[in-house]
Write a protein that holds these residues in place. Structure first.
Motif, PDB file in Angstrom:
ATOM      1  N   ASP A  74     -10.936  -9.882   7.867  1.00  0.00           N
ATOM      2  CA  ASP A  74     -10.190  -8.795   7.231  1.00  0.00           C
ATOM      3  C   ASP A  74      -9.321  -8.069   8.246  1.00  0.00           C
ATOM      4  O   ASP A  74      -8.196  -7.654   7.935  1.00  0.00           O
ATOM      5  CB  ASP A  74     -11.155  -7.803   6.577  1.00  0.00           C
ATOM      6  CG  ASP A  74     -11.849  -8.363   5.343  1.00  0.00           C
ATOM      7  OD1 ASP A  74     -11.525  -9.508   4.949  1.00  0.00           O
ATOM      8  OD2 ASP A  74     -12.714  -7.667   4.785  1.00  0.00           O
ATOM      9  N   ARG A 133      -3.835   0.445  -2.832  1.00  0.00           N
ATOM     10  CA  ARG A 133      -3.633  -0.759  -2.031  1.00  0.00           C
ATOM     11  C   ARG A 133      -3.699  -1.970  -2.961  1.00  0.00           C
ATOM     12  O   ARG A 133      -4.703  -2.196  -3.631  1.00  0.00           O
ATOM     13  CB  ARG A 133      -4.702  -0.871  -0.943  1.00  0.00           C
ATOM     14  CG  ARG A 133      -4.554  -2.100  -0.039  1.00  0.00           C
ATOM     15  CD  ARG A 133      -5.703  -2.149   0.962  1.00  0.00           C
ATOM     16  NE  ARG A 133      -5.662  -3.352   1.770  1.00  0.00           N
ATOM     17  CZ  ARG A 133      -5.034  -3.458   2.933  1.00  0.00           C
ATOM     18  NH1 ARG A 133      -4.402  -2.411   3.438  1.00  0.00           N
ATOM     19  NH2 ARG A 133      -5.048  -4.582   3.617  1.00  0.00           N
ATOM     20  N   ARG A 177      -0.217  -7.769   8.737  1.00  0.00           N
ATOM     21  CA  ARG A 177       0.671  -6.925   7.928  1.00  0.00           C
ATOM     22  C   ARG A 177       1.553  -6.039   8.802  1.00  0.00           C
ATOM     23  O   ARG A 177       2.607  -5.581   8.360  1.00  0.00           O
ATOM     24  CB  ARG A 177      -0.158  -6.054   6.978  1.00  0.00           C
ATOM     25  CG  ARG A 177      -0.726  -6.821   5.810  1.00  0.00           C
ATOM     26  CD  ARG A 177      -1.766  -6.054   5.027  1.00  0.00           C
ATOM     27  NE  ARG A 177      -1.470  -4.656   4.792  1.00  0.00           N
ATOM     28  CZ  ARG A 177      -0.599  -4.200   3.872  1.00  0.00           C
ATOM     29  NH1 ARG A 177       0.060  -5.063   3.123  1.00  0.00           N
ATOM     30  NH2 ARG A 177      -0.401  -2.911   3.708  1.00  0.00           N
ATOM     31  N   TRP A 183      -3.951   4.795   8.144  1.00  0.00           N
ATOM     32  CA  TRP A 183      -2.612   4.317   8.485  1.00  0.00           C
ATOM     33  C   TRP A 183      -1.590   5.445   8.498  1.00  0.00           C
ATOM     34  O   TRP A 183      -0.583   5.374   9.211  1.00  0.00           O
ATOM     35  CB  TRP A 183      -2.183   3.227   7.512  1.00  0.00           C
ATOM     36  CG  TRP A 183      -2.055   3.629   6.076  1.00  0.00           C
ATOM     37  CD1 TRP A 183      -3.040   3.612   5.129  1.00  0.00           C
ATOM     38  CD2 TRP A 183      -0.872   4.112   5.414  1.00  0.00           C
ATOM     39  NE1 TRP A 183      -2.552   4.045   3.916  1.00  0.00           N
ATOM     40  CE2 TRP A 183      -1.230   4.360   4.060  1.00  0.00           C
ATOM     41  CE3 TRP A 183       0.436   4.343   5.821  1.00  0.00           C
ATOM     42  CZ2 TRP A 183      -0.302   4.829   3.124  1.00  0.00           C
ATOM     43  CZ3 TRP A 183       1.352   4.818   4.891  1.00  0.00           C
ATOM     44  CH2 TRP A 183       0.977   5.053   3.568  1.00  0.00           C
ATOM     45  N   THR A 220      -3.238  -5.840  -2.610  1.00  0.00           N
ATOM     46  CA  THR A 220      -3.076  -7.038  -1.803  1.00  0.00           C
ATOM     47  C   THR A 220      -3.829  -8.179  -2.471  1.00  0.00           C
ATOM     48  O   THR A 220      -4.890  -7.977  -3.058  1.00  0.00           O
ATOM     49  CB  THR A 220      -3.608  -6.835  -0.369  1.00  0.00           C
ATOM     50  OG1 THR A 220      -4.967  -6.395  -0.421  1.00  0.00           O
ATOM     51  CG2 THR A 220      -2.781  -5.792   0.374  1.00  0.00           C
ATOM     52  N   GLU A 260       0.844  -1.197   0.000  1.00  0.00           N
ATOM     53  CA  GLU A 260       0.000   0.000   0.000  1.00  0.00           C
ATOM     54  C   GLU A 260       0.874   1.241   0.000  1.00  0.00           C
ATOM     55  O   GLU A 260       1.901   1.300   0.678  1.00  0.00           O
ATOM     56  CB  GLU A 260      -0.905  -0.015   1.232  1.00  0.00           C
ATOM     57  CG  GLU A 260      -1.904   1.113   1.312  1.00  0.00           C
ATOM     58  CD  GLU A 260      -2.897   0.929   2.451  1.00  0.00           C
ATOM     59  OE1 GLU A 260      -3.996   1.498   2.371  1.00  0.00           O
ATOM     60  OE2 GLU A 260      -2.558   0.208   3.415  1.00  0.00           O
ATOM     61  N   GLU A 290      -5.191  -7.712   8.277  1.00  0.00           N
ATOM     62  CA  GLU A 290      -4.484  -6.436   8.370  1.00  0.00           C
ATOM     63  C   GLU A 290      -3.521  -6.420   9.555  1.00  0.00           C
ATOM     64  O   GLU A 290      -2.405  -5.892   9.454  1.00  0.00           O
ATOM     65  CB  GLU A 290      -5.498  -5.297   8.492  1.00  0.00           C
ATOM     66  CG  GLU A 290      -4.916  -3.923   8.257  1.00  0.00           C
ATOM     67  CD  GLU A 290      -4.464  -3.696   6.820  1.00  0.00           C
ATOM     68  OE1 GLU A 290      -3.855  -2.637   6.568  1.00  0.00           O
ATOM     69  OE2 GLU A 290      -4.688  -4.566   5.952  1.00  0.00           O
ATOM     70  N   LEU A 337      -5.531   2.284  12.563  1.00  0.00           N
ATOM     71  CA  LEU A 337      -6.290   1.484  11.614  1.00  0.00           C
ATOM     72  C   LEU A 337      -7.757   1.548  12.006  1.00  0.00           C
ATOM     73  O   LEU A 337      -8.096   1.441  13.189  1.00  0.00           O
ATOM     74  CB  LEU A 337      -5.805   0.032  11.605  1.00  0.00           C
ATOM     75  CG  LEU A 337      -4.371  -0.204  11.114  1.00  0.00           C
ATOM     76  CD1 LEU A 337      -4.008  -1.678  11.225  1.00  0.00           C
ATOM     77  CD2 LEU A 337      -4.204   0.271   9.686  1.00  0.00           C
TER      78      LEU A 337
END
Length: 324
Positions: free
Chosen positions: A264, A197, A271, A250, A199, A166, A268, A255
């Motif tokens: 989800d 982003r 990460r 971020w 992913t 990202e 995250e 977040l």
């Protein structure tokens, strides 16, 4: 039989050599990646690590030795080395053993549980590690703010390819539009700020200021501030209103999730956090949640999941947490 073929739950002799213990540690890594890892396995792994200081050290070094390899891997990556070897200090016994050394090339390409950077990561022009953020000024017209676990290649002073991860892009009045290639699409902007982003297979583009032109196959869409769209190799969605503050949260060290599946949120968290959080309850993963937490206190998010949503947490060595 290699370390990855061996079942780590097998009974080992208490007089195992350091090499044997290293093979067992590697087998546990492989076991953790399997779909049928159970609570009994978790208990067995704890017991294995507690068997002796050598066992605990072998588990710890399985992660640490690869982190120490980072400079050597970076040097080898531009040549796309197919086989890597690592030196051990003179007189030091190899805790990882011969079986792990024989599998170095495979592990360098697909590290278990993301314990160290892969060769693909190291070959990028710029990259960030887990929990790291970085700003890169490519020219007077283009600045890139990279989020965690992000890789980019520079194609020109005002053109990049976002390989994965990202980034927030700042385009400041360039004569020619700056260009970002991400997945199956190409993004162009002259005076804009936008978040990209990339992913898995999907790319999400959010325009934060100005306007961004999205090129996908023969289609073109223009995003204005406050709009976003998602595309992959197969399709591109129509532009929609971007969730307020979510795309760029971020950048402020937080977040934010509103009405998102817990799965989800766990993805995250992984990460930003060393080790791995493994969600083993599909029903819990589908639960829609509303959460906001600080990136700097990511483990506090796990406590929130436990306290707010009734998840059971099992902590394992190496930063691994099972949620069920």
């Amino acid at each position: 039989m290699t370390a990855s073929d061996r079942d780590p739950r097998d009974t080992f002799d208490t007089a195992d050599s350091d090499a044997d213990i290293g093979q067992q540690a590697a087998a546990w890594w492989a076991r953790l990646r399997s779909d049928d890892f159970t609570q009994a396995d978790a208990d067995a792994l704890r017991a294995w690590c507690a068997r002796s200081p050598a066992h605990a050290r072998a588990w710890r070094e399985l992660k640490q030795v690869w982190q120490a390899l980072d400079p050597a891997l970076q040097e080898a990556a531009p040549q796309r080395a197919a086989v890597l070897a690592f030196p051990l200090r003179p007189g030091r016994r190899a805790f990882l053993g011969g079986a792990l050394a024989a599998g170095v090339a495979v592990l360098a390409l697909r590290p278990p549980l993301g314990a160290w950077p892969s060769l693909q990561e190291l070959s990028a022009d710029y990259r960030t590690g887990t929990g790291e953020q970085r700003q890169v000024a490519l020219s007077q017209q283009m600045t890139v703010q990279m989020n965690t676990q992000t890789r980019i290649n520079v194609r020109a002073p005002e053109a990049i390819e976002l390989l994965d991860g990202e980034a927030e892009i700042f385009a400041s009045g360039a004569r020619q539009p700056v260009t970002v290639v991400a997945g199956a699409g190409r993004l162009l902007a002259q005076s804009a700020r936008f978040n990209v982003r990339h992913t898995d297979d999907a790319v999400c583009v959010t325009c934060l200021a100005g306007a961004v032109e999205v090129h996908w196959q023969q289609r073109r869409q223009t995003l204005d501030a406050g709009q976003q769209l998602v595309y992959d190799e197969r399709s591109v969605q129509a532009a929609t209103a971007a969730p307020a503050e979510e795309a760029s949260a971020w950048r402020t060290g937080a977040l934010s999730f509103v009405g998102r599946p817990l799965a989800d949120v766990v993805d995250e968290i992984n990460r930003y956090r060393p080790g791995r959080v493994v969600l083993r309850n599909a029903e819990l993963g589908r639960r829609l949640v509303r959460m906001r937490f600080s990136i700097g206190q990511i483990d506090g998010a796990l406590a929130m999941i436990r306290d707010l949503y009734g998840a059971q947490m099992t902590s394992l060595p190496g930063g691994i947490v099972l949620l069920s």
